[in-house]
Design an enzyme around this catalytic site. Structure first.
Site, PDB file in Angstrom:
ATOM      1  N   SER A 127       0.817  -1.217   0.000  1.00 17.60           N
ATOM      2  CA  SER A 127       0.000   0.000   0.000  1.00 17.60           C
ATOM      3  C   SER A 127       0.848   1.263   0.000  1.00 17.60           C
ATOM      4  CB  SER A 127      -0.905  -0.003   1.236  1.00 17.60           C
ATOM      5  OG  SER A 127      -1.521   1.258   1.431  1.00 17.60           O
ATOM      6  N   GLU A 129       0.187   3.668   1.717  1.00 19.11           N
ATOM      7  CA  GLU A 129       0.200   4.136   3.104  1.00 19.11           C
ATOM      8  C   GLU A 129       1.530   3.792   3.789  1.00 19.11           C
ATOM      9  OE1 GLU A 129      -1.924   5.850   5.085  1.00 19.11           O
ATOM     10  OE2 GLU A 129      -3.367   6.228   3.485  1.00 19.11           O
ATOM     11  N   TYR A 151      -2.055   0.614  10.407  1.00 15.58           N
ATOM     12  CA  TYR A 151      -2.289  -0.071   9.135  1.00 15.58           C
ATOM     13  C   TYR A 151      -1.043  -0.014   8.258  1.00 15.58           C
ATOM     14  CZ  TYR A 151      -3.961  -0.688   4.328  1.00 15.58           C
ATOM     15  OH  TYR A 151      -4.107  -1.104   3.021  1.00 15.58           O
TER      16      TYR A 151
END
Length: 328
Positions: A127, A129, A151
């Site tokens: 990801s 992120e 996360y």
């Protein structure tokens, strides 16, 4: 006939990937948590040819059992607790599923394949992120990772574990570092779908406002249907590798609001939008923009749907759904 096993088959990526693989003649198995999963009906309605197996990323034995039943040529690990805001409230569970779950999936493939770990090709859903407090703009495969949420931290663990299994055991294991990708199938808790759904309801007179957090956060948004093709292309390569998948453009929440409200003929969206500190992240990721040069060059991949078209697609889908729900 090629065979594939998809974890996280109930999510938007799992559904689009299932459609893609079925169209290519694959026999597709989808792993789902729990016997009474409320999303089972959704999978059966959209991709009825997917064979559903029950299992859990936190249970290694269930993953091995799923591999023995499906006998896949390719495994796509899309399963995760993927809502970033939720990860602060449930950091331990997020770590177990989104982080350690990747280790379980990799280990299950290693044990299943015995003496030839490369015979099952593995895709890990990494990801953007992971970049978090970005150390370079735009972000490429070589940008330092600095996650800013539980996360993101869990995704970094899974990403490096995938690299480790590739280098340690010779597994054909690739990671797609996917930037934000949306669709009408996105969950309503995600900001793009929250906005498209709210705009549809406001235009129909059902609601009068939507409440959001940071309107200045910027993301690189693409269409999930495009991004799953990149996943498939990664596993068709002779050598496993890691790829950033992105549109190479960045847009703010304000731009999202402008396009979404314009789709229903509202030029001044400010009266309809409220802000609440509860929707602000404890540690914000302000600017994510990818550099997908490697994927475009090596995979021959590029996005087909661009930001305005994506927003239009989502608003029109939610308008149709809300009209149907309201009996209009």
């Amino acid at each position: 006939m090629a065979r594939a096993l998809i974890t996280g088959v109930t999510g938007q990526d799992g559904l689009y990937l299932s459609e893609l693989l079925l169209s290519k003649g694959y026999e597709v198995y989808g792993l789902m948590r729990g016997q009474n999963n409320p999303k089972r009906a959704l999978v059966e309605a959209i991709v009825p040819d997917v064979k559903i197996l029950t299992g859990d990323l936190t249970d290694l034995s269930s993953l091995i059992r799923a591999l023995e039943i499906s006998r896949p040529d390719e495994v796509y690990n899309l399963g995760a607790i993927s809502f970033v805001a939720y990860s602060w409230e449930n950091a331990a569970l997020t770590s177990d599923v989104t982080g350690r779950g990747v280790l379980n999936a990799l280990e299950a493939v290693r044990l299943y394949t015995h003496d030839d770990p490369s015979k099952v090709r593995f895709y890990q859903a990494s990801s953007s992120e992971m970049f978090g407090k970005v150390q370079a703009v735009p972000q490429s495969e070589n940008t330092l990772l600095w996650p800013r949420s539980p996360y993101g931290v869990a995704k970094v663990f899974g990403h490096y574990m995938t690299i480790n299994y590739r280098e340690s055991y010779g597994m054909h294991a690739s990671s797609g570092i996917l930037f934000n990708h949306e669709s009408p199938r996105r969950g309503p808790e995600f900001v793009t779908r929250k906005v498209s759904q709210a705009v549809a309801r406001i235009s129909l007179g059902i609601d009068d406002s939507v409440t959001l957090g940071n309107l200045d956060a910027r993301r690189d948004w693409g269409f999930a249907g495009d991004y799953v093709e990149a996943m498939w292309r990664m596993l068709q390569q002779d050598e496993a590798d890691d790829y950033v998948i992105s549109t190479n453009e960045t847009h703010s929440i304000r731009e999202l609001l402008e396009l979404a409200f314009a789709e229903v003929g509202i030029d001044d969206w400010a009266p309809y939008v409220k802000q609440d500190p509860r929707y602000m992240r404890p540690a914000e990721v302000d600017l994510l923009i990818g550099d997908s040069t490697k994927a475009r060059t090596k995979l021959g991949w590029e996005p087909k749907v661009h930001f305005p078209g994506l927003v239009s697609m989502m608003v029109q889908s939610d308008l149709a759904e809300q009209k149907k729900l309201a009996g209009l």
